[in-house]
Write an enzyme that holds these catalytic residues in place. Structure first.
Site, mmCIF file in Angstrom:
data_model
loop_
_atom_site.group_PDB
_atom_site.id
_atom_site.type_symbol
_atom_site.label_atom_id
_atom_site.label_comp_id
_atom_site.label_asym_id
_atom_site.label_seq_id
_atom_site.Cartn_x
_atom_site.Cartn_y
_atom_site.Cartn_z
ATOM 1 N N HIS A 119 130.244 114.372 154.443
ATOM 2 C CA HIS A 119 128.969 113.838 154.947
ATOM 3 C C HIS A 119 128.878 112.318 154.811
ATOM 4 C CE1 HIS A 119 127.420 117.799 155.603
ATOM 5 N NE2 HIS A 119 127.415 118.120 154.327
ATOM 6 N N ASP A 156 133.300 124.059 156.711
ATOM 7 C CA ASP A 156 132.098 124.036 155.882
ATOM 8 C C ASP A 156 130.899 124.480 156.725
ATOM 9 O OD1 ASP A 156 131.175 122.407 153.104
ATOM 10 O OD2 ASP A 156 129.613 122.544 154.633
ATOM 11 N N HIS A 158 127.936 123.333 156.728
ATOM 12 C CA HIS A 158 127.180 122.175 157.206
ATOM 13 C C HIS A 158 128.090 121.287 158.047
ATOM 14 C CE1 HIS A 158 125.129 123.377 153.392
ATOM 15 N NE2 HIS A 158 124.056 123.165 154.131
ATOM 16 N N ASP A 240 130.690 127.360 151.705
ATOM 17 C CA ASP A 240 129.267 127.692 151.729
ATOM 18 C C ASP A 240 128.858 128.502 152.957
ATOM 19 O OD1 ASP A 240 129.938 125.376 153.082
ATOM 20 O OD2 ASP A 240 128.380 124.132 152.175
#
Length: 303
Positions: A119, A156, A158, A240
């Protein structure tokens, strides 16, 4: 030839506030899951150098992060006394893993460090991340090792907005990323394709399971990788998307991570001598994280 594991105890010293999902206990879960794993070539992740970080981030940004004392960078992203050292281990581990794989010392590698990195944008820390570990590793492979084509696959839950930002204008890199949508950080629409048609975003609906993921990868991701013919595959390995994870709503299980790892290793066997470097990103249910990492590394080790 076995899988090489890069990690370091400094990553336990990145301390976040009580109750924060990106906590030192994540590292302990990964360590416990791999503690009795036979056949791993275990190495300390070295400290990332300024020159490594500067492949993706400007000097002004590096200096700002280095000078920031303990406390929040934003509502989600925090620093403690040990954070900079831990973050440099993440950068250094990813770079060292690329060196080991490209030199032939290792067929593939897993970098088990924290904080995560996908990120972190060019000049903005966010989403628990300080530096773009995988993007830095990709640029190192391209610039230092003179590769012509490097692929990054991010599974991931996200969206890897930081990796997308850092590699947006890099025609030598293909980024393929699947993510739950809608979900924070709100990026990752299929219309986001990079400056050189080098970004592939694959949104996955909340509540969807591993069968949906497998169909999407078979239809969209693997054909793009095959056409790109990468000389190295880097994985942003976030766990996740697991059904037990508290921060999202996908329903993958350990077997889905195994399937995806095996498929990516097979693609690497086809195009780049099996050369794969996987770097830990998210995963916030501690038990699910440990089980998923163990399954992922097991699949790497037998590839």
């Amino acid at each position: 030839m076995t899988t090489t594991l890069f990690t370091h105890s400094d990553c336990l010293n990145h301390v976040t506030p009580p109750g924060h999902p990106e906590q030192a206990a994540r590292m302990r879960s990964v360590e416990a899951a791999l503690a009795h794993f036979d056949g791993l070539d275990r190495r300390d992740a070295p400290l990332g150098r300024d020159e490594d970080i500067l492949r993706c981030h400007p000097r002004k940004y590096l200096d700002r992060i280095a000078a920031h004392g303990p406390g929040p960078l934003d509502a989600d992203t925090h620093m403690s006394e040990g954070s900079m050292q831990a973050a440099r281990r993440g950068v250094g581990g990813a770079v060292a893993a690329v060196d080991a794989v490209l030199s032939g010392e290792a067929k593939n590698a897993f970098v088990g460090t924290r904080p995560p990195g996908h990120h972190a944008e060019t000049a903005r820390p966010m989403g628990f991340c300080l530096f773009g570990n995988v993007s830095i590793a990709a640029k190192h492979a391209l610039d230092f090792h003179d590769l012509a084509r490097v692929a990054v696959v991010d599974f991931d839950v996200h969206h890897g907005n930081g990796t997308q930002d850092l590699l947006w204008d890099e025609p030598r890199a293909l980024l393929a990323t699947s993510q739950q949508m809608p979900l924070w950080p709100g990026t990752g629409d299929p219309s986001e394709t990079g400056a050189h048609d080098n970004v592939l975003n694959v949104p996955l609906a909340p509540g969807s399971d591993g069968a949906v993921m497998r169909a999407e990868y078979e239809e969209k991701v693997f054909p793009r990788l095959d056409a790109f013919r990468p000389e190295l595959i880097l994985i942003s390995a976030g766990f996740d998307a697991h059904a037990d994870d508290p921060l999202a709503n996908l329903n993958w299980v350990e077997e889905d991570f195994v399937w995806l790892t095996e498929k990516l290793c097979a693609m690497a066997d086809l195009h780049c001598g099996g050369r794969v470097v996987s770097v830990l990103e998210g995963g916030y249910d501690l038990d699910a994280l440990g089980r998923s990492v163990a399954a992922h590394v097991q699949a790497l080790s037998v590839a």
